[in-house]
Design a protein around this motif. Structure first.
Motif: not given
Length: 276
Positions: A5-29
C-alpha cells in the motif's frame, strides 16, 4: 517486505519483492515466473524493469504468487489498472480507489498527499492565505477567496493541510507554512492532479480578463517561430525566471493578497518537416 500500500508503481514493487526474496534464499526469476503461471523464465524480470507490462488478468496471478491476498491483492491490481489508464480522469478515479484502500487500513501513501494537494486550487490558495490572515475564521477566509467558496470547504482544506503538514499552527494558534514552497517532485501520479490544477487556473485566468480591474492583473503574450533547440533553451529560461519570481515574492513575510502566475508556452501549429 515493504507494505504494498506504500507503492504507486507495480513494476517497482515487483523489483523490490524479488530483491528481498533473493537476498534471503535461492530465489530466481524462473521460480517466480513459474509460480505466476508464465512460460517465459524472464518475463517478470522484464516487467520489474518496465520493459513489459502485466495484463489485468495476469495481475491476479502475480499478486497470488507474491502471497498478496484480500485488500493487498486488490490494491496491486489497481496499480496495474493505473498503469493501463489512458485519460487523466481514469487515472484519478483509479488512484482515488487506491488511496481509499490505504486510508481504510491506515497506511499513508506518500504520493497521496501531493496528489490531493494539487487536485484542488483551494489547497495552494489557502496555504498562502491562512498565514496572511492571523486569527481569521473559515468564513472570513472563504469570503477572501476569488472565486468565493464556503466556510465548510475552507475547513476541509485546512484540515487536510494540517494533517499532511503543509501548514502547522504556532503557539498563538495561527497558521504558518512548514516550507517556503511546494514541489511536485519525481512522482508517478501527481502530474495528473497538476494538469487538473492548470485547467482550473486557466479557467480563472479567463474570468480575470473581465472580472479583475486592469491595474490589478497583467496579461501579455508572444507568438514566435522557433526550432526544437530554441524551445529547449526557452524552457530553461522559464525555469530560471520562476526561481527569480519566487525569490522576489519571498523577500518579505508580509502578504496582503494571494496571486497566481501562469506560465504557458505551447505550439499553435503542427511541427513542419524540412525538405532538402
Amino acid at each position: 517486505m515493504n507494505d504494498v500500500l506504500k507503492y504507486t508503481n507495480y513494476h517497482q514493487y515487483i523489483a523490490d519483492y524479488y530483491a528481498e526474496k533473493k537476498a534471503k534464499s535461492a530465489f530466481t526469476w524462473q521460480t517466480f515466473t513459474r509460480a505466476a503461471g508464465f512460460s517465459s523464465p524472464v518475463f517478470l524480470k522484464y516487467v520489474s524493469e518496465g520493459r513489459s507490462n502485466l495484463s489485468e488478468d495476469a495481475a491476479v496471478r502475480v499478486a497470488s504468487a507474491m502471497s498478496l491476498m484480500g485488500y493487498e491483492q486488490e490494491y496491486f491490481c489497481e496499480m496495474v489498472k493505473l498503469d493501463h489508464a489512458k485519460t487523466d480522469e481514469e487515472k484519478k478515479s483509479i488512484f482515488n480507489r487506491m488511496l481509499a484502500i490505504a486510508d481504510i487500513h491506515k497506511v499513508r501513501v506518500v504520493e497521496g498527499d501531493s496528489f490531493r494537494y494539487f487536485d484542488s486550487w483551494k489547497n495552494p490558495v489557502l496555504r498562502e492565505l491562512a498565514p496572511a490572515m492571523p486569527g481569521a475564521k473559515p468564513l472570513a477566509l472563504a469570503k477572501a477567496c476569488r472565486p468565493e467558496i464556503t466556510a465548510a470547504e475552507v475547513s476541509e482544506s485546512l484540515h487536510f493541510l494540517l494533517k499532511s503538514n503543509f501548514l502547522q499552527k504556532d503557539e498563538k494558534g495561527n497558521y504558518v507554512q512548514t516550507e517556503t514552497g511546494v514541489s511536485t517532485g519525481p512522482m508517478e501520479v501527481t502530474p495528473v492532479a497538476v494538469r487538473g490544477m492548470h485547467r482550473q487556473m486557466g479557467e480563472f485566468a479567463l474570468e480575470a480578463i473581465e472580472g479583475v480591474p486592469q491595474n490589478e492583473r497583467h496579461f501579455s503574450g508572444l507568438t514566435l517561430g522557433i526550432t526544437q533547440d530554441v524551445y529547449d533553451e526557452i524552457v530553461q529560461e522559464i525555469a530560471a525566471f520562476r526561481k527569480r519570481i519566487i525569490s522576489i515574492a519571498t523577500r518579505s513575510e508580509a502578504v496582503d493578497e494571494v496571486y497566481r502566475l501562469n506560465v504557458q508556452f505551447f505550439p499553435m501549429t503542427k511541427k513542419s518537416v524540412k525538405k532538402d
